[in-house]
Write a protein that holds these residues in place. Structure first.
Motif, PDB file in Angstrom:
ATOM      1  N   ASP A 423       0.828  -1.179   0.000  1.00 37.00           N
ATOM      2  CA  ASP A 423       0.000   0.000   0.000  1.00 37.00           C
ATOM      3  C   ASP A 423       0.879   1.252   0.000  1.00 37.00           C
ATOM      4  O   ASP A 423       1.881   1.307   0.718  1.00 37.00           O
ATOM      5  N   THR A 424       0.522   2.242  -0.778  1.00 39.61           N
ATOM      6  CA  THR A 424       1.340   3.447  -0.820  1.00 39.61           C
ATOM      7  C   THR A 424       1.397   4.126   0.548  1.00 39.61           C
ATOM      8  O   THR A 424       2.434   4.607   0.988  1.00 39.61           O
ATOM      9  N   SER A 425       0.236   4.108   1.258  1.00 42.84           N
ATOM     10  CA  SER A 425       0.238   4.815   2.552  1.00 42.84           C
ATOM     11  C   SER A 425       1.137   4.084   3.555  1.00 42.84           C
ATOM     12  O   SER A 425       1.805   4.701   4.377  1.00 42.84           O
ATOM     13  N   GLU A 428       4.541   5.125   2.792  1.00 37.83           N
ATOM     14  CA  GLU A 428       4.763   6.511   3.213  1.00 37.83           C
ATOM     15  C   GLU A 428       5.109   6.559   4.698  1.00 37.83           C
ATOM     16  O   GLU A 428       6.026   7.282   5.113  1.00 37.83           O
ATOM     17  N   VAL A 476       7.163   3.781  -7.029  1.00 37.33           N
ATOM     18  CA  VAL A 476       6.339   4.477  -6.039  1.00 37.33           C
ATOM     19  C   VAL A 476       7.242   5.155  -5.007  1.00 37.33           C
ATOM     20  O   VAL A 476       7.014   6.303  -4.616  1.00 37.33           O
ATOM     21  N   LEU A 480       7.356   9.092  -4.063  1.00 34.82           N
ATOM     22  CA  LEU A 480       7.181   9.593  -2.693  1.00 34.82           C
ATOM     23  C   LEU A 480       8.347  10.502  -2.298  1.00 34.82           C
ATOM     24  O   LEU A 480       8.150  11.561  -1.693  1.00 34.82           O
TER      25      LEU A 480
END
Ligand code: ADP
Ligand code: MG
Length: 488
Positions: A423-425, A428, A476, A480
């Motif tokens: 997941d990108t979050s 992050e 990704v 970010l």
């Protein structure tokens, strides 16, 4: 075989200014039949000496040759694949004495060969004309026992007739080639064609494809054909390039010294890096060619030829074109076709994947043994998973390697490893942690010049890859990093 390139201008770098090479190649290829050209003995490489033999290939008195239909079929297919006219042909006896040829003549074809007037288009666009492609039988093999392995200082010689009578095709080009690189590219193309149509296994290392190179030189721009030498014993592409270079330079040196080469057969000496004179070339008359009275002519019917033509698979140049039309570069297409991974690439591109991405995998990750056995649909699915972000590029490589090894489909391999899209979050959050732990590097990353940023980007990407065991999608992560440093 490896990449072919158009290297026209290399001619100039090898010879002194003002000279050009003229090269014509004669390629012998053994046909992939079960039995020999005129006898039922097995056509097999590497058996115990003199085990694959029969009275016909030993030339015993009273024996008669019987034509192998399959060999004729393969030879005609080669003719069609080389755009030749396939015509009524006559068997001829080529008479000469050699202990490995027990009949004292070789059955060949002379003024009426099976295939004439063809052409081959190479990846570079160069068209090489084919003068003829005729059938004949191979000779046996002599081994000279002595210091040099050559006949003149041998104490005795051994003869193995396993190869005697193996069906051959001899493919003769016009003197159309102008550099060693073009010669190499032509041989690679021919190899790929023969293998694609399953007419020969094309193995140079086992002698089932052998090249004789005819070489002469002439002043650049002239159209004359000067005296040529024919170089034998060339058994690798590397030797072919070296032998042609050596020979052409030798001719120029002779002309510069006010002399001239004489027409002869020469042998390539791999260790010495030079050619050496062999016999002075037999002229036509010396062979006393005449039609073989034991064999009738072969007259291919138009229907039979139509059937063969229809049975031909797609040829390398058609396969390259299919990839280029789908957006691949020519060099990537050449590579894919010669590694037989082009069908995989096409399946992936046709199911919607980006051509550049697909070709990158084909070039970088499919250069392994067995890659050509992958299921096209599985390969297409893998590229889709990567494109949709279900797999990072590191994971994709890993899954691909395992697909080649096990034959399993990408989804089950990914599931077995617990590869799931990160997941990108989630990424992050991890990245925030890494930034907090490396505040000084982060500041330099945000404020530095391109060079510093490049270095530190590697540092941060490395950190996150370590933390995620390679599961993060590099792209990704990169995005970010750019966002967070205020660069995007
Ligand atoms: P042969 O019957 O003596 O083998 P060919 O005329 O069949 O002679 O030619 C054999 C090969 O030599 C062909 O590939 C041809 O293209 C090539 N060749 C002919 N003349 C020259 C030349 N002057 N320089 C280089 N190659 C040549
Ligand atoms: Mg010849």
């Amino acid at each position: 075989m490896s990449t072919a390139t158009n290297t026209d201008d290399k001619t100039q770098s090898v010879l002194p200014d003002g000279w050009e090479m003229v090269i014509g190649l004669e390629v012998h290829a053994e046909l992939a039949t079960e039995s020999k050209m005129f006898s039922p003995a097995a056509n097999q490489f590497g058996g115990e000496p003199n085990t694959n033999v029969h009275p016909v290939c030993l030339g015993l008195p009273g024996t008669l040759p019987v034509v192998n239909e399959k060999a004729v079929e393969l030879a005609a297919k080669i003719g069609l694949a080389l755009n030749c006219t396939v015509q009524r042909c006559i068997w001829a006896r080529k008479n000469y004495f050699y202990p490995d040829m027990p009949k004292d003549y070789q059955i060949s074809q002379h003024d009426k060969p099976l295939n004439i007037d063809g052409s081959v288009e190479l990846a570079s666009g160069l068209v090489v004309n084919i003068e003829r492609a005729h059938m004949e039988e191979d000779t046996g093999k002599s081994t000279h026992i002595g210091e040099s392995g050559r006949i003149h200082d041998a104490g005795y010689s051994l003869v193995d007739y396993n190869r005697a009578g193996v069906p051959l095709i001899e493919i003769v080009t016009a003197p159309d080639l102008r550099s060693p690189e073009q010669a190499k590219e032509y041989v690679q193309e021919l190899h790929d064609i023969l293998v694609a149509i399953e007419a020969s296994d094309g193995k140079m290392e086992e002698g089932s494809m052998r090249v004789d190179a005819n070489v002469s030189v002439r002043p650049e721009g002239s159209s004359e054909l000067r005296t040529r030498c024919e170089i034998k014993n060339v058994n690798s592409l590397r030797s072919l390039v070296r032998a042609i270079e050596y020979e052409a330079k030798r001719h120029v040196a002779l002309y510069d010294a006010g002399e001239a080469p004489r027409q002869e057969t020469r042998h390539w000496d791999e260790a010495g890096g030079r050619t050496r004179a062999g016999r002075s070339k037999e002229n036509e008359d010396g062979y006393r060619y005449f039609p073989d009275p034991d064999l009738v002519p072969i007259d291919p019917s138009p229907e039979w030829l139509d059937g063969l033509r229809a049975s031909l698979p797609e040829l390398p140049h058609q396969r390259r074109t299919a990839l280029v039309e789908r957006g691949a570069s020519m060099s990537a297409a050449v590579l894919a076709v010669s590694r037989n991974t082009d069908k995989l690439a096409i399946a992936a591109i046709d199911s919607g994947s980006d051509a550049t991405k697909v070709m990158k995998h084909v070039e970088q990750n499919l250069a392994v043994e067995g890659a050509e056995t992958l299921q096209p649909a599985d390969f297409a699915e893998l590229i889709r998973m990567e494109t949709d972000g279900e797999l990072s590029s590191t994971q994709t490589k890993q899954v691909l390697a395992e697909m080649v090894e096990t034959g399993n489909d990408p989804a089950s391999i990914a599931a077995a490893h617990g590869f799931e899209a990160m997941d990108t979050s989630e990424l992050e959050t991890m990245l925030d942690g890494i930034i907090a732990d490396n505040a000084e590097e982060w500041q330099r990353f945000c404020e530095g010049d391109d060079k510093a940023r490049g270095k530190l980007q590697g540092f941060f990407t490395g950190q996150i890859m370590r933390l995620t065991k390679g599961q993060a999608d590099g792209k990704v992560v990169n995005q970010l990093l750019q966002q967070k440093s205020g660069n995007q």
